[in-house]
Enzyme design. Structure first.
Site, PDB file in Angstrom:
ATOM      1  N   ASP A 250       3.419   9.656  -0.574  1.00  0.00           N
ATOM      2  CA  ASP A 250       2.241   8.859  -0.207  1.00  0.00           C
ATOM      3  C   ASP A 250       2.012   7.807  -1.288  1.00  0.00           C
ATOM      4  OD1 ASP A 250      -0.034   8.109   1.224  1.00  0.00           O
ATOM      5  OD2 ASP A 250      -0.729  10.167   1.469  1.00  0.00           O
TER       6      ASP A 250
ATOM      7  N   HIS B 167       0.817  -1.223   0.000  1.00  0.00           N
ATOM      8  CA  HIS B 167       0.000   0.000   0.000  1.00  0.00           C
ATOM      9  C   HIS B 167       0.848   1.268   0.000  1.00  0.00           C
ATOM     10  CE1 HIS B 167      -4.025  -1.859   0.728  1.00  0.00           C
ATOM     11  NE2 HIS B 167      -3.242  -2.872   1.022  1.00  0.00           N
TER      12      HIS B 167
END
Ligand code: ADQ
Length: 467
Positions: free
Chosen positions: A371, A163
């Protein structure tokens, strides 16, 4: 083994939260969130189970079923949480995989605990998986699990999804026992990443660290083929849309606007309180705009909602102190009685409350230093059925590759942050609508169901899924 589950999810956390019922009884309810809502139906219809930690140390709750999902808890002691989770996962791997935004800490006893806990996850998965089952392992806490699981159960089809970003080769090389971590991932048949660049970093590393010969999107390893590919994650678009259409949520949004001052424009940040999210830089840029008189306390207001996260880790405690000091300074300098420029909430909010905030917003600020994806950006877009609202979005998020119509920004550059905030505030309504429409069409075509299906199809047959 024949009577196990044919689909098994393995993740650090189980998809449940503990609640206390009216009679004082402890209960488990399904936790909110896109990943859970995407995987729960698949787990239910395909006879699936979920292996993970219950979220509290020294909890020995046994297997159970919650909302149709079979849960198989992996208990962690307080020391495991300290070393495996807060240590190796969140103080070593997390900062290193996010471009060393903070310096990673390396400790031998953390690595040992990480390996031991990964082994317990692998053993738990091996126990519940049926013959030839599909097992989907998630994220940076469990990098060693695919190889451990394969050696226990060579019959399984194993997928892994990361992720967070996967670092460039020269950063990964700093990790102690780096080859072991890489071999851990190579235990999978399919390794999924948020972005194509991450998949390339991974494949390149198999060459430079292990002398393998990657080709196209795959690499041969121990007589098998490991495929590495990008699968950008998304959100439950229909659920956000439903909330945005709910009159109670819209009423709450109007109330927020009125409370903050109807004539002021609202800038919003929603993040876990994490140093990767660029919260400090964002607040600093806003403070400078006030100091320079480019915006005033009468015209604009910044709401920053920051969910408490990893609160026992020192770097997170220090970040919290720095953010709170800066908010206090700005409010002290530019605020008035009954009207402050920054509203800072160190709180978690319900999905209804978040969507009400998204709807009330003029400029959404999503400015992480790094991110993997950033789901907040996609939630904001999905919520704006009115096609209004602008977004300032960091180039260093996975979301930026899909949402190019945001006001893209380099969050390391405070001047650029200020420029982008002003550009978004000043953009003509037509321009904002055109941008929002394009972003909405992207998000609508790519929701989290599709993401999960594409990953599982590719795991089933990488060549068929590619067409
Ligand atoms: P996170 O780093 O946690 O996820 P993000 O993708 O933004 O970051 O997801 C956060 C989620 O928490 C969102 O659904 C958001 O609504 C929710 N949230 C944030 N602040 C909240 C608050 N104050 N109250 C309640 N909810 C709040 C990791 C990676 C990301 C990647 C995701 C999914 O770091 O890059 O996008 O996994 O793969």
């Amino acid at each position: 083994m024949g009577d196990g589950y044919s689909f098994v999810v393995v993740a650090n956390r189980l998809p449940v939260d503990r609640t206390t019922g009216e009679d004082g009884e402890q209960q488990w309810t399904r936790s909110p969130g896109g990943l859970v809502s995407a995987l729960a139906p698949i787990a239910r219809t395909s006879g699936g189970a979920w292996v993970g930690w219950i979220g509290a140390p020294d909890d020995d709750t046994g297997p159970q079923e919650v909302d149709g999902i079979q849960l198989r808890p992996v208990p962690l002691s307080a020391q495991d949480v300290d070393r495996y989770y807060e240590g190796q996962s969140n103080s070593t791997i997390w900062p290193l995989f996010h471009d060393l935004v903070e310096p990673p800490v390396h400790r031998r006893e953390w690595r040992q605990a990480y390996e031991a806990v990964n082994r317990r996850f692998a053993e738990a998965a091996a126990e519940v998986a049926a013959d030839g089952a599909t097992v989907w392992v998630h994220d940076y806490q469990l990098l060693l699990v695919p190889a451990m699981l394969r050696s226990l159960r060579p019959d399984l089809r194993i997928g892994f999804f990361l992720h967070i970003p996967f670092p460039p080769v020269e950063l990964f090389m700093q990790l102690p026992r780096r080859a072991e971590l890489l071999r851990g991932l190579l235990g999978a048949d399919l390794v999924g990443f948020q972005r194509p660049l991450a998949a390339q970093n991974f494949l390149q590393l198999t060459g430079s660290l292990l002398g393998l010969q990657p080709h196209d999107d795959r690499v041969g390893y121990e007589g098998r083929t490991v495929v590495a590919r990008a699968f950008p994650i998304s959100i439950d678009v229909a659920e956000i849309d439903r909330l945005a259409a709910d009159p109670a949520v819209q009423w709450e949004s109007d109330r927020l606007r009125a409370d903050l001052g109807d004539n002021r424009r609202l800038l919003l940040g929603v993040d876990r309180l994490d140093y990767t999210k660029g919260i400090e830089q964002r607040i600093e840029a806003f403070g400078e705009l006030l100091a320079e008189g480019a915006v005033s306390n009468d015209e604009v207001v910044l709401v920053q909602v920051a969910t408490p996260s990893r609160i026992r880790v020192a770097q997170y405690q220090q970040l919290r102190e720095r953010v709170e000091r800066e908010v206090g300074r700005i409010n002290g300098e530019y605020g008035a009685v009954g009207r402050v420029p920054v509203h800072y909430l160190f709180q978690s909010r319900t999905p209804e409350e978040l969507v009400a905030l998204y709807l009330a917003t003029d400029v959404m600020l999503v400015t992480p230093l790094r991110d993997g994806m950033n789901l907040v950006a996609k939630e904001f877009v999905a919520a704006r059925r009115d096609e209004l609202g602008a977004m300032v979005l960091s180039e260093f998020t996975g979301a930026a590759a899909e949402l190019e119509d945001a006001f893209l920004v380099n969050p390391h550059d405070v001047e650029d942050l200020k420029r982008a905030m002003l550009a978004a505030l000043d953009a003509p309504p037509d321009d904002r609508t055109v941008r929002m429409r394009r972003m909405r069409s992207r998000v609508h075509g790519h929701d989290v169901d599709r993401w999960a299906r594409q990953f599982l199809d590719a795991l089933d047959d990488p060549d068929r899924a590619k067409d």
